[in-house]
Design a protein around this motif. Structure first.
Motif, PDB file in Angstrom:
ATOM      1  N   ALA A 206      12.459  -0.829   9.634  1.00 53.67           N
ATOM      2  CA  ALA A 206      11.737  -0.138  10.706  1.00 53.67           C
ATOM      3  C   ALA A 206      12.267   1.275  10.889  1.00 53.67           C
ATOM      4  O   ALA A 206      11.487   2.234  11.047  1.00 53.67           O
ATOM      5  CB  ALA A 206      11.856  -0.925  12.011  1.00 53.67           C
ATOM      6  N   PHE A 207      13.582   1.427  10.843  1.00 54.84           N
ATOM      7  CA  PHE A 207      14.183   2.758  10.993  1.00 54.84           C
ATOM      8  C   PHE A 207      13.797   3.656   9.831  1.00 54.84           C
ATOM      9  O   PHE A 207      13.425   4.817  10.020  1.00 54.84           O
ATOM     10  CB  PHE A 207      15.702   2.633  11.092  1.00 54.84           C
ATOM     11  CG  PHE A 207      16.409   3.954  11.163  1.00 54.84           C
ATOM     12  CD1 PHE A 207      16.430   4.671  12.345  1.00 54.84           C
ATOM     13  CD2 PHE A 207      17.045   4.483  10.041  1.00 54.84           C
ATOM     14  CE1 PHE A 207      17.088   5.905  12.421  1.00 54.84           C
ATOM     15  CE2 PHE A 207      17.693   5.699  10.103  1.00 54.84           C
ATOM     16  CZ  PHE A 207      17.710   6.415  11.299  1.00 54.84           C
ATOM     17  N   ILE A 208      13.875   3.144   8.613  1.00 49.16           N
ATOM     18  CA  ILE A 208      13.540   3.928   7.425  1.00 49.16           C
ATOM     19  C   ILE A 208      12.088   4.393   7.472  1.00 49.16           C
ATOM     20  O   ILE A 208      11.791   5.568   7.239  1.00 49.16           O
ATOM     21  CB  ILE A 208      13.806   3.107   6.147  1.00 49.16           C
ATOM     22  CG1 ILE A 208      15.317   2.943   5.923  1.00 49.16           C
ATOM     23  CG2 ILE A 208      13.164   3.772   4.925  1.00 49.16           C
ATOM     24  CD1 ILE A 208      15.662   1.962   4.809  1.00 49.16           C
ATOM     25  N   GLU A 209      11.189   3.479   7.766  1.00 51.07           N
ATOM     26  CA  GLU A 209       9.767   3.824   7.739  1.00 51.07           C
ATOM     27  C   GLU A 209       9.392   4.806   8.849  1.00 51.07           C
ATOM     28  O   GLU A 209       8.453   5.588   8.688  1.00 51.07           O
ATOM     29  CB  GLU A 209       8.934   2.550   7.823  1.00 51.07           C
ATOM     30  CG  GLU A 209       9.074   1.696   6.557  1.00 51.07           C
ATOM     31  CD  GLU A 209       8.245   0.428   6.584  1.00 51.07           C
ATOM     32  OE1 GLU A 209       7.766   0.071   7.679  1.00 51.07           O
ATOM     33  OE2 GLU A 209       8.093  -0.196   5.514  1.00 51.07           O
ATOM     34  N   ASN A 210      10.128   4.787   9.946  1.00 51.66           N
ATOM     35  CA  ASN A 210       9.853   5.720  11.039  1.00 51.66           C
ATOM     36  C   ASN A 210      10.529   7.075  10.862  1.00 51.66           C
ATOM     37  O   ASN A 210      10.201   8.030  11.577  1.00 51.66           O
ATOM     38  CB  ASN A 210      10.307   5.125  12.374  1.00 51.66           C
ATOM     39  CG  ASN A 210       9.418   3.991  12.843  1.00 51.66           C
ATOM     40  OD1 ASN A 210       8.226   3.959  12.527  1.00 51.66           O
ATOM     41  ND2 ASN A 210       9.992   3.044  13.571  1.00 51.66           N
ATOM     42  N   ASP A 215      16.295  13.761   7.177  1.00 56.05           N
ATOM     43  CA  ASP A 215      17.501  13.581   6.368  1.00 56.05           C
ATOM     44  C   ASP A 215      18.313  12.445   6.977  1.00 56.05           C
ATOM     45  O   ASP A 215      19.089  12.644   7.913  1.00 56.05           O
ATOM     46  CB  ASP A 215      18.308  14.882   6.345  1.00 56.05           C
ATOM     47  CG  ASP A 215      19.657  14.708   5.651  1.00 56.05           C
ATOM     48  OD1 ASP A 215      19.853  13.681   4.967  1.00 56.05           O
ATOM     49  OD2 ASP A 215      20.522  15.605   5.810  1.00 56.05           O
ATOM     50  N   ILE A 216      18.119  11.239   6.469  1.00 57.33           N
ATOM     51  CA  ILE A 216      18.868  10.086   6.961  1.00 57.33           C
ATOM     52  C   ILE A 216      19.779   9.574   5.854  1.00 57.33           C
ATOM     53  O   ILE A 216      19.451   9.629   4.670  1.00 57.33           O
ATOM     54  CB  ILE A 216      17.941   8.963   7.471  1.00 57.33           C
ATOM     55  CG1 ILE A 216      16.962   8.500   6.386  1.00 57.33           C
ATOM     56  CG2 ILE A 216      17.184   9.428   8.700  1.00 57.33           C
ATOM     57  CD1 ILE A 216      16.095   7.321   6.829  1.00 57.33           C
ATOM     58  N   THR A 217      20.919   9.074   6.246  1.00 56.08           N
ATOM     59  CA  THR A 217      21.933   8.612   5.307  1.00 56.08           C
ATOM     60  C   THR A 217      22.109   7.106   5.420  1.00 56.08           C
ATOM     61  O   THR A 217      21.546   6.447   6.312  1.00 56.08           O
ATOM     62  CB  THR A 217      23.283   9.284   5.616  1.00 56.08           C
ATOM     63  OG1 THR A 217      23.746   8.832   6.913  1.00 56.08           O
ATOM     64  CG2 THR A 217      23.148  10.804   5.630  1.00 56.08           C
ATOM     65  N   ALA A 218      22.913   6.561   4.518  1.00 55.30           N
ATOM     66  CA  ALA A 218      23.234   5.137   4.594  1.00 55.30           C
ATOM     67  C   ALA A 218      23.919   4.819   5.915  1.00 55.30           C
ATOM     68  O   ALA A 218      23.695   3.750   6.498  1.00 55.30           O
ATOM     69  CB  ALA A 218      24.120   4.749   3.418  1.00 55.30           C
ATOM     70  N   ARG A 249      13.832   5.745  -0.976  1.00 55.97           N
ATOM     71  CA  ARG A 249      13.136   6.512  -2.018  1.00 55.97           C
ATOM     72  C   ARG A 249      11.739   5.955  -2.254  1.00 55.97           C
ATOM     73  O   ARG A 249      10.778   6.713  -2.479  1.00 55.97           O
ATOM     74  CB  ARG A 249      13.953   6.510  -3.312  1.00 55.97           C
ATOM     75  CG  ARG A 249      15.195   7.388  -3.265  1.00 55.97           C
ATOM     76  CD  ARG A 249      15.782   7.584  -4.652  1.00 55.97           C
ATOM     77  NE  ARG A 249      16.287   6.348  -5.216  1.00 55.97           N
ATOM     78  CZ  ARG A 249      17.523   5.897  -5.020  1.00 55.97           C
ATOM     79  NH1 ARG A 249      18.377   6.568  -4.252  1.00 55.97           N
ATOM     80  NH2 ARG A 249      17.931   4.763  -5.589  1.00 55.97           N
ATOM     81  N   ARG A 250      11.599   4.629  -2.198  1.00 57.01           N
ATOM     82  CA  ARG A 250      10.294   4.006  -2.386  1.00 57.01           C
ATOM     83  C   ARG A 250       9.328   4.402  -1.264  1.00 57.01           C
ATOM     84  O   ARG A 250       8.147   4.699  -1.503  1.00 57.01           O
ATOM     85  CB  ARG A 250      10.456   2.487  -2.426  1.00 57.01           C
ATOM     86  CG  ARG A 250       9.207   1.723  -2.827  1.00 57.01           C
ATOM     87  CD  ARG A 250       9.392   0.229  -2.637  1.00 57.01           C
ATOM     88  NE  ARG A 250      10.624  -0.259  -3.270  1.00 57.01           N
ATOM     89  CZ  ARG A 250      11.131  -1.472  -3.045  1.00 57.01           C
ATOM     90  NH1 ARG A 250      10.531  -2.297  -2.204  1.00 57.01           N
ATOM     91  NH2 ARG A 250      12.234  -1.838  -3.658  1.00 57.01           N
ATOM     92  N   VAL A 251       9.830   4.417  -0.041  1.00 49.44           N
ATOM     93  CA  VAL A 251       8.992   4.812   1.099  1.00 49.44           C
ATOM     94  C   VAL A 251       8.593   6.282   0.976  1.00 49.44           C
ATOM     95  O   VAL A 251       7.436   6.644   1.221  1.00 49.44           O
ATOM     96  CB  VAL A 251       9.733   4.559   2.425  1.00 49.44           C
ATOM     97  CG1 VAL A 251       8.967   5.160   3.603  1.00 49.44           C
ATOM     98  CG2 VAL A 251       9.937   3.060   2.637  1.00 49.44           C
ATOM     99  N   ARG A 252       9.523   7.128   0.581  1.00 51.58           N
ATOM    100  CA  ARG A 252       9.203   8.549   0.428  1.00 51.58           C
ATOM    101  C   ARG A 252       8.208   8.767  -0.704  1.00 51.58           C
ATOM    102  O   ARG A 252       7.353   9.660  -0.619  1.00 51.58           O
ATOM    103  CB  ARG A 252      10.492   9.349   0.191  1.00 51.58           C
ATOM    104  CG  ARG A 252      11.327   9.512   1.454  1.00 51.58           C
ATOM    105  CD  ARG A 252      12.630  10.201   1.195  1.00 51.58           C
ATOM    106  NE  ARG A 252      13.340  10.464   2.448  1.00 51.58           N
ATOM    107  CZ  ARG A 252      14.627  10.810   2.520  1.00 51.58           C
ATOM    108  NH1 ARG A 252      15.351  10.930   1.398  1.00 51.58           N
ATOM    109  NH2 ARG A 252      15.181  11.031   3.699  1.00 51.58           N
ATOM    110  N   LEU A 253       8.302   7.980  -1.749  1.00 55.35           N
ATOM    111  CA  LEU A 253       7.328   8.098  -2.836  1.00 55.35           C
ATOM    112  C   LEU A 253       5.938   7.727  -2.335  1.00 55.35           C
ATOM    113  O   LEU A 253       4.940   8.348  -2.726  1.00 55.35           O
ATOM    114  CB  LEU A 253       7.751   7.199  -4.000  1.00 55.35           C
ATOM    115  CG  LEU A 253       7.102   7.486  -5.356  1.00 55.35           C
ATOM    116  CD1 LEU A 253       7.448   8.899  -5.830  1.00 55.35           C
ATOM    117  CD2 LEU A 253       7.563   6.461  -6.387  1.00 55.35           C
ATOM    118  N   SER A 254       5.866   6.741  -1.460  1.00 53.17           N
ATOM    119  CA  SER A 254       4.587   6.373  -0.861  1.00 53.17           C
ATOM    120  C   SER A 254       4.041   7.507   0.003  1.00 53.17           C
ATOM    121  O   SER A 254       2.830   7.783   0.001  1.00 53.17           O
ATOM    122  CB  SER A 254       4.757   5.104  -0.016  1.00 53.17           C
ATOM    123  OG  SER A 254       3.562   4.781   0.661  1.00 53.17           O
TER     124      SER A 254
END
Length: 301
Positions: A206-210, A215-218, A249-254
């Motif tokens: 949820a955090f990644i997709e939002n 610039d978010i890190t591990a 990276r997969r979400v950003r590619l989308s």
């Protein structure tokens, strides 16, 4: 933007070096000395090129950052944490760890230095401790130098205003540095294994997709999921057979795919917007994911 300072005065050299690397005292030098220092900044990384016809005896107070380097010419003999190190041309080195003083004798240096703060490293892999000041191998040293030169000369001048490219460049340099210099990684704890459950993954996703455009890190992902970096890595590996950053990276590619279909810029611009410095790498990843080249999608729409 590159900042260049040229000096022929030892007092001025002490002032410039202290500002760059932490307070230090220069105890001696040759007459008619000169030194040139050129600095460039890429996010949390600073690249310095130091060249001089100068002999210095330097005593540094505890520094705030890691200072890694590659010596192209001259000689550096330094003492850090009770150990003596002699650096010869072609070698990489770590001067000292943050919080520790060091002393050095420097003769006619020609060196590339990389200044990196502890938080920039921790954000990628968690807390690590470097246990050695030299490279694990000549091959690792050469790889570290070539990575630094590539980022400094090819990525920085073109993409310094693209935050996701800068973030990916930082992670690349941190990963290469960890592969080059001996270090100890955070130990896996029982709590990390316990926290690696599906709810952790759902919070992280949820955090990644939002926040994929930021610039978010591990470390950011782990914090959002309320666990450690090690736990979030274990959770993604256990439940999705991937890593948090690979999922990002997969979400950003989308997101890039959506921009292509909306004709929201050129392929190069879209690639940079979503963290790719090299359009060819973006095209390869896109083709692997969608079975078609990004340029074809852009032309068709």
């Amino acid at each position: 933007m590159e900042q260049v300072v040229e000096l022929t005065d030892l007092d001025a050299a002490q002032e410039v070096l202290s500002a760059a690397y932490g307070a230090m005292r220069i105890d001696g030098g040759r007459e008619r000395s000169w030194m040139r220092m050129a600095s460039q900044v890429l996010g949390p990384i600073r690249f310095d090129e130091v060249i001089g016809r100068i002999g210095l005896a330097v005593t540094s107070e505890p520094q705030l950052s890691y200072i890694f380097g590659h010596l192209d010419g001259g000689r550096v003999h330094y003492r850090a944490n009770g150990d003596e190190h002699l650096v010869s041309p072609g070698e990489v080195f770590l001067t000292a760890k943050p919080g520790l003083p060091y002393s050095a004798a420097i003769d006619d240096p020609c060196a590339m230095l990389v200044v990196l703060d502890q938080p920039a490293i921790d954000a990628v892999v968690g807390r690590v401790h470097f246990s050695g000041c030299g490279a694990v191998s000549h091959l690792a040293a050469a790889s570290w130098r070539s990575t630094c030169v590539h980022l400094r000369d090819h990525v920085l001048p073109v993409f310094e205003d693209e935050p996701l490219v800068v973030a990916n460049a930082t992670r690349l340099l941190v990963a290469t540095t960890l592969a080059t210099f001996p270090h100890s990684a955070p130990e896996e704890k029982a709590s990390d294994r316990r926290d690696a459950h599906p709810l952790t993954v759902r919070r992280a996703i949820a955090f990644i997709e939002n926040n994929a455009a930021d610039d978010i890190t591990a470390a950011d992902i782990a914090h959002a999921a309320r666990v450690s970096i090690r736990a979030i890595q274990l959770a993604f590996r256990r439940h999705l057979d991937t890593t948090p950053m690979a999922y990002l990276r997969r979400v950003r590619l989308s997101c890039a795919d959506a921009d292509l279909r909306a004709a929201n810029g050129s392929v190069t611009a879209i690639a940079a917007r979503w963290g790719y410095a090299r359009p060819s790498v973006f095209a390869a990843h896109y083709r692997a994911a969608y079975g078609v080249s990004p340029s074809k999608i852009l032309r068709s729409d």
